[in-house]
Scaffold this motif. Sequence first.
Motif: not given
Length: 950
Positions: A861, A746-747, A859, A780, A774, A777-778, A865, A743-744, A739
Amino acid sequence: MSVPDYLQCAEDHQTVLVVVQPVGIVPEDQFFKIYKRIASVSQVSIRDSQRLLYIRYRHHYLPENNEWGDFQTHRKVVGLISITTCGPAKEWPQTAERFHGQKEVYSSTLYDSRLLVFGLQGEIAEQQRTDVAFYPSFEDCSDVEKRVEDFVESIFIVLESKRLDRATDKSGDKIPLLCVPFEKKDFVGLDTDSRHYKKRCQGRMRKHVGDLCLQAGMLQDALVHYHMAVELLRGVNDFLWLGAALEGLCSASVIFHYPGGTAGKTAGRKPSISQPADAGKRHRPGAQEVLIDPGALTANGISADTSTEIGRAKNCLSPEDIIEKYKEAISYYGKYKNAGVIELEACVKAVRVLAIQKRAREASEFLQNAVYINLGQLSEEEKIQRYSILSELYELIGFHRKSAFFKRVAAMQCVAPTIPEPGWRACYKLLLETLPGYSLSLDPKDFSKGTHRGWAAVQMRLLHELVYASRRMGNPGLSVRHLSFLLQTMLDFLSDQEKKEVTQSLENYTSKCPGGMEVITLPDGLKLPPVPFTKLPIVRSVKLLNLPVSLRPHKVKGLLGQNMSTASPFIYSPIIMHNRGEERCKKIDFQWVQGDVCEVQLMVYNPMPYELRVENMGLLTSGVEFESLPAALSLPAESGLYPVTLVGVPRTAGNITVNGYHTSVFGVTSDCLLEGLAGVKSSGCLVEVIPSLPRLQLSTSLPRSAHTPQPMSKEELSSTVSVQLFNGETQQLTITLENIGSEQIETLELTSKIVNTKEKVFGEFLSWELEEASSHLPLKPGQAVTLAVSIKVKLDFSGQESLLQDLNDDGISVTGLPISSPLRQVLKPRSETKPVSSESGKAEYSHVKTLEAVLNFKYSGGPGKVEGYYRELSLGVHVDVEPSVFFTRVSTLPATSTRQCHLLLDIFNPTEHELTVSAKNNQDLVLHASECQRLVTFSTSADDDTTYKK
């Protein structure tokens, strides 16, 4: 008389002249405050009479001009109003003495005078005097206007008595000869008893009486006297006074035809009560001069019988005749060198009349004559005034360029070398006033559309003079603004050398005072708008660029129609479609993302004959908070279209509009708006900025490949990996997901798709377990997670039997084939083929099949999102599959049971490696590279449980 009054007009002939002057020390602002109140009493209706008396006020009047009062009575000072301040009573005698001294200056012509005293209190102030008015202060003087009206009425009484006295026929009395100052020495020693002399005296006196009648409000009587004076003076060739009589006749006729006046003042004159009822029928081109019989004049003036005829205005000139008589009068004045001022003023009066008659060409002829009238040695101030008035008169008749010419001459006169202290501010102000005449304005927007108006060479000269004048005024900021305007608006007319000189001057000025986009306000309130350099460089197109494919936001399909479904209950609505069409013209169909770098591409070119350096070039936007990342560029001389990409980062979500761009060229900062650019192509400048989304970056354990799976493009894939496998082999692909956004995540979803293959794939080509990834997640910002993807290839290479025909004879039985490598067997060569060698055999079995797939990471977040947006990241997988083993011949033999059989397999290893073949209930069979052996296995069915391993 050496100083002309350029403000004179024809109707001034019916005014009486009153001079208003200060006595002693009077504050200037207070003096003009009282002067303005006094001057407001410009006409007074005389009691017990239907006549009006018009007053002309001056606060400065040369005594030498007063000497021409007999020639034209409106030049005679008949009233004096003095304004003074007086504190202690002991100052009063000195003040009274000064007032008496002022009266002495105009004593020869003065009818009456008044002294207005401010500040004196006590016994002296309580005295009741007709010629002095006392006021405690400049604020406490409410009856000034009433005092002035009483003063004007006293002037009228004296005027009327003089008119009656001069008009009365005193038989036996010798009529005095009226003279102008320069004539007195010429009449010394003349025979005063000659008929010629007497006629001259009569004619001049008749003209003088006409002036008095005109001032006293008796217009028709004045016309009669002027006509008689013209006839008398024409008979004795008294040309100077004949011209005056003709001018008087013209003035009276102008007053009759144009009761509103010819001076062009905002407050027009009130029509005289004594004017006839048919005053509306004034413009009678065919009106004839019908002279009244001189015998009709009685001792009391004009008889009652003739006054009825006068009432019909038979003696009034027609508008056309007025101009002819003016021409004749001016021609007579031109015969006398000392009458230059009179001639010049007559020209000015005629021009004002022609302006009302809208006869501009004839008016220009009078003005041209006025230009060449020699008034002797004029001071610089008088020259400036003369040229300024000429300019105003040309403007009055619509000759705007001629007006600008004389205004510019006046400006240059302000800074003449003979002036010890040149007036650069006055020069600059006059130059500004010339701009409209040369089709120039100070707003560059006026030059952005249509063809160029005016003479560019003259306009450039004028702009250079403005630059120089503003520099001499000590205002470099003004110089920068005018020089910027010159470069922006006149660029197409500048030679290469001039371009270089102007830009060098501009850089010199901006090194001391940088140019900006602020509005410059001059002391007189005039505003100079900013001058953006839209031609340095010239922009031809503006295009907003979409984000890279891997960063483009996508809307969740289930949310696409939510907003649209509530717009209308109907399937089709023409109103809605129309509105959408308008929106489509403005709004671009892709989105930008908050926090991500966005790009706008400009196609520009440099019109200058040398390299153009543009500093601090960035975007101008509105709608959302936007951080522009400025760029600097250098464009070669007279370059063609050159792409420039400007970038920035939207910091908030919403709709953003790209309004233009800003630059810094030659030290001048410019904000260039797209709406003001001519010929700029744009696909739209409004784009939606959605809330921020995370950014994912992937790296793999396998090497990158240059292959791009078709029909995908390189832009759609973040990267592609390549691997070479044998059929049936499995390879692990480790993908690291990091990442790198703010933003983190999330999906995270992963899908795969095989592309561009006709081969049948057995089993799962790509497989993975997403649960482990998975669970992190989330994810960061700055964190990473790994994912293992298994690549397993199972393809059918059974279509290659035809390639083995060269290894076997069709007639040989299976049992006859020795269990050895067929490559070592001596075969019968076929007539149509060459003997198979070891190398050729390898080549025959080197056929490779290709598998291509795309791994798609979806993806989302952060705020994006919540709004239903996500991103996609694609990884291409390119696999080259080589065959691992061929079964060249298969046969069966009966076994001990009918349900069992022996399976005979001829197995060929096409690879360069050694491999082991394992079968159920058999020993492993080892095959060397390019070796073929037979395998016998026991089978209870048609199933083949043979496996192989390398």
